[in-house]
Design an enzyme around this catalytic site. Structure first.
Site, PDB file in Angstrom:
ATOM      1  N   SER A 128       0.846  -1.202   0.000  1.00 33.11           N
ATOM      2  CA  SER A 128       0.000   0.000   0.000  1.00 33.11           C
ATOM      3  C   SER A 128       0.875   1.244   0.000  1.00 33.11           C
ATOM      4  O   SER A 128       2.080   1.178   0.238  1.00 33.11           O
ATOM      5  CB  SER A 128      -0.898   0.005   1.230  1.00 33.11           C
ATOM      6  OG  SER A 128      -0.119   0.313   2.377  1.00 33.11           O
ATOM      7  N   LYS A 129       0.220   2.366  -0.244  1.00 30.46           N
ATOM      8  CA  LYS A 129       0.927   3.639  -0.250  1.00 30.46           C
ATOM      9  C   LYS A 129       1.565   3.880   1.127  1.00 30.46           C
ATOM     10  O   LYS A 129       2.653   4.422   1.234  1.00 30.46           O
ATOM     11  CB  LYS A 129      -0.060   4.751  -0.591  1.00 30.46           C
ATOM     12  CG  LYS A 129       0.526   6.137  -0.478  1.00 30.46           C
ATOM     13  CD  LYS A 129      -0.367   7.155  -1.133  1.00 30.46           C
ATOM     14  CE  LYS A 129      -0.300   8.525  -0.485  1.00 30.46           C
ATOM     15  NZ  LYS A 129       0.989   8.967  -0.006  1.00 30.46           N
TER      16      LYS A 129
END
Ligand code: GLU
Length: 510
Positions: free
Chosen positions: A261-262
């Protein structure tokens, strides 16, 4: 006859392109080129709620930067355009009608509130063969009432009529055969009258069909939609030309525990986007590989190996080599850990292949940022300095740390080195060194070195101490390229000035 390979990258412009999406685009491209096929870029913007301005341009710029060339699609045109789904309303309307006319779909008027009541009526409620006959739709209402409601402008959706109890087979080139029973599927919404747009599922299938897509290559997160898509092909009577599915393994967090994920990038300090992204709503900036100093070749090579291998241990591969070796046979089913440190290793490798003058150009703005007037140095000088240190850098940005001394004289001296190398007698020895250097017929490295080493030996001085003290005055610390290569490049007068400054300013420590 073998079908022509036609693949599509079909992102939704909902924000910056995630690095997983970049890998999907890359695998589509490698496969297309490997089979002399066609690479299509289709923008799937039917979800007006999630549309983000600037995202489409961002996608196009990212692909361009990486060298992923588009043959047909948004920004390129082609025989199956338009390639932006929001511009294909008329086409979808026709296919929605076809399904309705053939009783493969039906119209439903249930309001959000009514759907909410139904959902709360029992756990795991879904709109399907077991529930649809108790809802407000064209299966339960008289035809004239349905017609009237539509004429009155009542909002409706079109739902896919899924026949229960059928085993639906999805053949996937990476995952093999996946069988799902249709009873678990719900009657998916295919069209919404509110915005006169189809949903992802309908638009995706219609377009893949019309654009003659041969292989649907996409992330694993789309695997659950595949049985529904197979049923849609069937409902349209397009089974014979149904594309081959390929669902790519997930990109995992660096420790392998869950999806990348970011936030992982923010936490561990690596980008998860190809280019820097400025969010138009919040103004937040997300870092990108390009702005971090990665070369596109490095990003391509790194990403290609996250989920695929060439069948041997080869790691360094150019785009052309990747194209030559690419096949789904060597794609893994298991998720690929996002080993971002490896990305630096690739960047280091590809930086060595960049010619020195090009690197020098990239270094100039960094020199300016540090207050160096680069006009005082020739391109050749900067390029030679870069050449001497590039083996030690992962990014162009690292050049300053490694090569600053070529442009500014040290004002401080590494205390540890001073302690170790700068004895009481060093000022006297360095004064002698100045005389030796001044007496040399040439500052060429191969000629200067034997002269200086000869003097050290004649005097019986300690080679390491003298050479390191020399380096300390010129560089400021005991690191860097070969000493005589440095002094060959630098102006001799500058070298002498630095040794004199060292004699005056470095104080021996206990
Ligand atoms: N629009 C979908 C996406 O954003 C495309 C999925 C597919 O390739 O079918 O990824």
């Amino acid at each position: 006859m073998e079908r022509q390979v036609r693949v599509r990258f079909a992102p939704s412009p909902t924000g910056p392109l995630h690095i997983g999406g970049v890998r999907t685009a890359l695998y589509n491209y490698l496969f297309a080129r490997r089979h002399s096929g066609v690479m299509i870029l289709r923008i799937e913007d039917t979800d007006s709620q999630r549309f983000v301005p600037g995202a489409e341009d961002y996608i196009i710029e990212s692909l361009k930067w990486l060298g992923i060339e588009i043959d047909e699609g948004v920004g390129h045109g082609g025989p199956h355009g338009p390639y932006r789904q929001s511009e294909r309303r008329d086409i979808y309307r026709k296919y929605v009608k076809q399904l309705l006319d053939n009783d493969k779909a039906y119209i439903a008027f249930d309001t959000p509130a009514e759907l909410e009541v139904a959902r709360n009526s029992k756990p795991n409620w879904q709109y399907d063969s077991t529930t649809r006959m108790s809802m407000r739709n064209s299966l339960t209402m008289p035809a004239d009432e349905v017609k009237q409601l539509i004429e009155n402008g009542e909002k409706y959706v079109v739902r896919f009529l899924i026949e229960p109890g059928r085993d639906v087979e999805v053949n996937d080139l990476v995952r093999g055969k996946v069988i799902i029973n249709s009873s678990v599927l719900d009657d998916k919404v295919l069209y919404k009258s509110t915005d006169d747009l189809p949903t992802y599922h309908l638009a995706n299938i219609v377009d893949d069909h019309l654009m003659e897509v041969s292989h649907v290559i996409r992330g694993e997160e789309w695997l659950p939609s595949a049985p529904l898509h197979v049923l849609l092909y069937e409902a349209f009577g397009w089974t014979d030309t149904m594309p081959q599915f390929v669902h790519l393994p997930l990109l995992l967090k660096p420790d392998g525990k869950g999806k990348l994920s970011k936030r992982d990038g923010d936490r561990l300090g690596f980008p998860v986007f190809p280019l820097e992204w400025h969010d138009p709503a919040s103004g937040a900036i997300s870092s990108g590989y390009r702005e971090k100093g990665y070369l596109p070749q490095a990003v391509v090579n790194f990403l290609a190996l996250l989920g695929w291998n060439p069948g041997d241990d080869t790691e360094i591969m150019s785009m052309d080599e990747l194209i030559n070796k690419f096949s789904f046979e060597h794609c893994s089913k298991a998720g690929a850990k996002f080993a971002y440190e490896k990305g630096k290793w690739f960047n280091h490798h590809y930086l060595q292949e960049v010619d020195d003058l090009t690197l020098a150009e990239k270094f100039k703005p960094i020199l300016e940022q540090h207050g160096v007037n680069q006009a005082n140095f020739t391109d050749e000088y900067i390029a030679k300095a870069v050449a001497m240190v590039k083996g030690r850098i992962n990014f162009v940005g690292d050049l300053w740390e490694q090569a600053a001394f070529f442009f500014v004289a040290p004002t401080e001296y590494d205390p540890k080195a001073v302690k170790k190398r700068w004895s009481e007698e060093m000022p006297r020895i360095m004064t002698e060194l100045i005389d030796v250097l001044k007496g040399m017929p040439s500052w060429k490295s191969s000629e200067a070195e034997p002269i200086v080493l000869g003097w050290i030996a004649d005097k019986g001085y300690h080679l390491g101490n003298v050479m390191n003290a020399f380096r300390l005055t010129v560089v400021g610390e005991c690191k860097g390229p070969h000493m005589f290569d440095i002094t060959e490049l630098m102006d001799p007068a500058e070298t002498i000035r630095r040794i004199e400054a060292g004699i005056n300013n470095i104080k021996p420590t206990e």
